[in-house]
Design a protein around this motif. Structure first.
Motif, PDB file in Angstrom:
ATOM      1  N   ILE A 104       0.827  -1.206   0.000  1.00 14.11           N
ATOM      2  CA  ILE A 104       0.000   0.000   0.000  1.00 14.11           C
ATOM      3  C   ILE A 104       0.865   1.261   0.000  1.00 14.11           C
ATOM      4  N   SER A 105       1.845   1.307   0.893  1.00 15.25           N
ATOM      5  CA  SER A 105       2.645   2.530   1.037  1.00 15.25           C
ATOM      6  C   SER A 105       3.867   2.561   0.125  1.00 15.25           C
ATOM      7  N   LYS A 106       4.182   1.437  -0.511  1.00 16.01           N
ATOM      8  CA  LYS A 106       5.355   1.314  -1.384  1.00 16.01           C
ATOM      9  C   LYS A 106       6.649   1.692  -0.670  1.00 16.01           C
ATOM     10  N   GLY A 107       6.695   1.391   0.637  1.00 14.80           N
ATOM     11  CA  GLY A 107       7.897   1.640   1.414  1.00 14.80           C
ATOM     12  C   GLY A 107       8.035   3.059   1.915  1.00 14.80           C
ATOM     13  N   HIS A 108       7.105   3.936   1.578  1.00 14.04           N
ATOM     14  CA  HIS A 108       7.174   5.326   2.030  1.00 14.04           C
ATOM     15  C   HIS A 108       6.377   5.491   3.310  1.00 14.04           C
ATOM     16  N   ILE A 110       5.878   6.982   7.498  1.00 11.79           N
ATOM     17  CA  ILE A 110       6.556   6.891   8.788  1.00 11.79           C
ATOM     18  C   ILE A 110       6.242   5.588   9.495  1.00 11.79           C
ATOM     19  N   LEU A 111       5.004   5.129   9.397  1.00  6.95           N
ATOM     20  CA  LEU A 111       4.579   3.986  10.198  1.00  6.95           C
ATOM     21  C   LEU A 111       5.267   2.678   9.835  1.00  6.95           C
ATOM     22  N   PHE A 112       5.370   2.365   8.565  1.00  4.71           N
ATOM     23  CA  PHE A 112       5.846   1.042   8.174  1.00  4.71           C
ATOM     24  C   PHE A 112       7.214   1.054   7.514  1.00  4.71           C
ATOM     25  N   SER A 113       7.901   2.192   7.489  1.00  9.01           N
ATOM     26  CA  SER A 113       9.234   2.225   6.893  1.00  9.01           C
ATOM     27  C   SER A 113      10.274   1.907   7.959  1.00  9.01           C
ATOM     28  N   SER A 114      11.467   1.563   7.527  1.00 12.10           N
ATOM     29  CA  SER A 114      12.558   1.300   8.460  1.00 12.10           C
ATOM     30  C   SER A 114      13.879   1.542   7.749  1.00 12.10           C
ATOM     31  N   GLY A 115      14.938   1.532   8.520  1.00  8.56           N
ATOM     32  CA  GLY A 115      16.264   1.689   7.951  1.00  8.56           C
ATOM     33  C   GLY A 115      16.555   3.116   7.501  1.00  8.56           C
ATOM     34  N   LYS A 116      17.243   3.214   6.382  1.00  6.85           N
ATOM     35  CA  LYS A 116      17.686   4.519   5.870  1.00  6.85           C
ATOM     36  C   LYS A 116      16.498   5.423   5.531  1.00  6.85           C
ATOM     37  N   THR A 121      13.089  10.221   6.584  1.00 12.05           N
ATOM     38  CA  THR A 121      11.736  10.753   6.815  1.00 12.05           C
ATOM     39  C   THR A 121      11.649  11.393   8.188  1.00 12.05           C
ATOM     40  N   ARG A 122      12.229  10.769   9.186  1.00 13.16           N
ATOM     41  CA  ARG A 122      12.209  11.315  10.549  1.00 13.16           C
ATOM     42  C   ARG A 122      12.956  12.639  10.596  1.00 13.16           C
ATOM     43  N   ARG A 123      14.133  12.689   9.988  1.00 13.50           N
ATOM     44  CA  ARG A 123      14.919  13.921   9.979  1.00 13.50           C
ATOM     45  C   ARG A 123      14.144  15.045   9.298  1.00 13.50           C
ATOM     46  N   PHE A 124      13.537  14.741   8.151  1.00  9.22           N
ATOM     47  CA  PHE A 124      12.747  15.738   7.435  1.00  9.22           C
ATOM     48  C   PHE A 124      11.578  16.235   8.288  1.00  9.22           C
TER      49      PHE A 124
END
Length: 159
Positions: A104-108, A110-116, A121-124
């Protein structure tokens, strides 16, 4: 051919294929409890208290072992010493992938992403919130809004 016979043959082939897949990949993985075809070790684990189940397995298999969740093998590092020995903290700090949210999110996001991607995303997000002055004290803003509300209430003269 009868439908029941076709279904039995189909599921038998699936079962044999699953057994073959699990046995061919076992030489590369760490030891662990013997998984059932298709189900893996899910029946051996208490779903309500997974940490207790993994603790019991670590006493039998050692601190590093393989558990199958369904047909997916998962290497478990149980205990602080086992994780510390690996010296790969960055590799083990991410989250596992969940197929549906990934699709659904294609890896984008905050909730389901991880790693780099998660770090970027967190920094932004933090920089953007800081630019909008969200890092300031919330108490000052609440007090200012409360003063404005009191002034508006006084203008109504109790009406």
């Amino acid at each position: 051919m009868d439908l029941a016979v076709v279904l039995v043959l189909y599921f038998s082939c699936l079962l044999l294929l699953s057994l073959w897949k699990q046995s061919s990949g076992k030489g590369k993985l760490l030891p662990g409890p013997t998984p059932l075809p298709i189900l893996g070790n899910t029946l051996q684990l208490d779903v309500n208290d997974i940490s207790k189940s993994l603790s019991d397995l670590s006493e039998v298999c050692g601190p590093v072992f393989t558990v199958y969740f369904g047909m997916k093998p998962t290497v478990v590092l149980y205990g602080y010493e086992a994780v510390k020995e690996t010296d790969l903290g960055e590799e083990f700090s991410g989250r596992g992938s969940l197929p549906l949210p990934e699709r659904i999110s294609k890896g984008h996001g905050i909730l389901f992403s991880s790693g780099k991607r998660w770090k970027e995303t967190r920094r932004f997000s933090l920089v953007t919130l800081r630019n909008f002055r969200m890092g300031e004290s919330v108490e000052d803003r609440v007090q200012e809004e409360a003063r404005c509300l009191v002034e508006e209430l006084r203008k109504t003269n109790g009406g």
